[in-house]
Design an enzyme around this catalytic site. Structure first.
Site, PDB file in Angstrom:
ATOM      1  N   SER A  59      34.235  21.545  11.222  1.00  0.00           N
ATOM      2  CA  SER A  59      33.541  20.794  10.171  1.00  0.00           C
ATOM      3  C   SER A  59      34.499  20.485   9.017  1.00  0.00           C
ATOM      4  CB  SER A  59      32.313  21.610   9.736  1.00  0.00           C
ATOM      5  OG  SER A  59      31.473  20.860   8.915  1.00  0.00           O
ATOM      6  N   ASP A  62      24.781  15.206  16.351  1.00  0.00           N
ATOM      7  CA  ASP A  62      25.272  15.730  15.068  1.00  0.00           C
ATOM      8  C   ASP A  62      24.698  14.886  13.933  1.00  0.00           C
ATOM      9  OD1 ASP A  62      26.768  16.475  12.827  1.00  0.00           O
ATOM     10  OD2 ASP A  62      28.555  16.864  14.014  1.00  0.00           O
ATOM     11  N   HIS A  89      25.591  19.745  14.972  1.00  0.00           N
ATOM     12  CA  HIS A  89      26.801  20.035  14.202  1.00  0.00           C
ATOM     13  C   HIS A  89      27.318  21.444  14.502  1.00  0.00           C
ATOM     14  CE1 HIS A  89      29.630  18.848  11.118  1.00  0.00           C
ATOM     15  NE2 HIS A  89      29.443  20.007  10.477  1.00  0.00           N
TER      16      HIS A  89
HETATM   17  C1  MLT Z   1      32.778  17.684   4.933  1.00  0.00           C
HETATM   18  O1  MLT Z   1      32.372  17.684   3.791  1.00  0.00           O
HETATM   19  O2  MLT Z   1      33.937  17.959   5.254  1.00  0.00           O
HETATM   20  C2  MLT Z   1      31.789  17.315   5.979  1.00  0.00           C
HETATM   21  O3  MLT Z   1      30.661  16.778   5.391  1.00  0.00           O
HETATM   22  C3  MLT Z   1      31.455  18.491   6.830  1.00  0.00           C
HETATM   23  C4  MLT Z   1      30.830  19.582   6.027  1.00  0.00           C
HETATM   24  O4  MLT Z   1      31.541  20.379   5.469  1.00  0.00           O
HETATM   25  O5  MLT Z   1      29.595  19.647   5.983  1.00  0.00           O
END
Ligand code: MLT
Length: 213
Positions: free
Chosen positions: A105, A160, A191
């Site tokens: 992520s 996701d 996700h």
């Molecule tokens: C981010 O902010 O890098 C993406 O939205 C993934 C997350 O951290 O939720």
């Protein structure tokens, strides 16, 4: 180390043939989060696991965002370079080769930025639920990224809610155009990670290590 220091964990290798891993957690995680995943996908690898230095309502991240999926791109660039300096210094200090990043992520997004901005720092990457980190990478960076065949595994979730399919496809294309050897798989997942992520990542890293041997 200099001001590029991150709070981190380091676990030395227990098997010489396993590539070192750089573990990069998701929003709200820390340096302990992905140690278990690292051991599962590549037993015996050295593990370098920093904690993101940006806080969002107390939750560690690797760069600032303006909203979910909307990044402060100036911060992305700055933080990716900072992380790159840290990885270079820490690799020297601990005596490890350029690591393969394993990012989830937000951690996958900073790994993607690092690949585009400072490709020499990483030997390759496993990007779990990553998105395009910079909207216009080729124009604003010092030089065109030269990923020279570096292996990248991108695992996306079909359902996701954070990363649209078109976005991960764009990231795969961007990295391929920059010269990386990209394997992109879309899993029946959201996700969050699934068992399939672990199995695919383990098999992939095994084949990369075998090729490098
Ligand atoms: C981010 O902010 O890098 C993406 O939205 C993934 C997350 O951290 O939720």
């Amino acid at each position: 180390m200099t001001e590029s220091t991150f709070i981190h964990r380091f676990e030395p290798a227990t098997s010489a043939g396993s590539p070192p891993l750089l573990l990069l957690h998701g929003t709200g995680g820390d340096e302990n989060d992905l140690l278990g995943l690292g051991k599962m996908i590549s037993p015996g690898s050295a593990l370098l696991s920093p904690r993101g230095r940006v806080l969002e309502h107390g939750m560690p991240r690797f760069f600032r965002r303006l909203a979910e999926g909307v990044f402060d791109e100036e911060d992305v660039r700055r933080r990716a370079l900072e992380l790159g300096d840290f990885v270079t210094e820490a690799s020297k200090q601990y005596g490890i080769a350029a690591p393969v990043a394993v990012g989830f992520s937000n951690g996958a997004n900073i790994a993607a930025a690092l690949l585009l901005l400072k490709p020499d720092v990483l030997a390759g990457a496993i990007l779990l639920r990553a998105m395009v980190p910079l909207s216009d990478p080729p124009e604003n960076q010092p030089a065109k990224p030269e990923l020279g065949g570096k292996p990248i595994l991108l695992l996306s979730g079909q359902a996701d809610p954070i990363v649209p399919a078109s976005n991960s496809a764009r990231l795969a294309a961007l990295l391929s155009q920059a010269g990386a050897g990209v394997t992109h798989k879309v899993l029946p997942a959201g996700h969050q990670l699934s068992q399939a992520d672990v199995t695919l990542a383990r098999d992939w890293i095994g084949s990369v290590a075998a090729e490098a041997a």
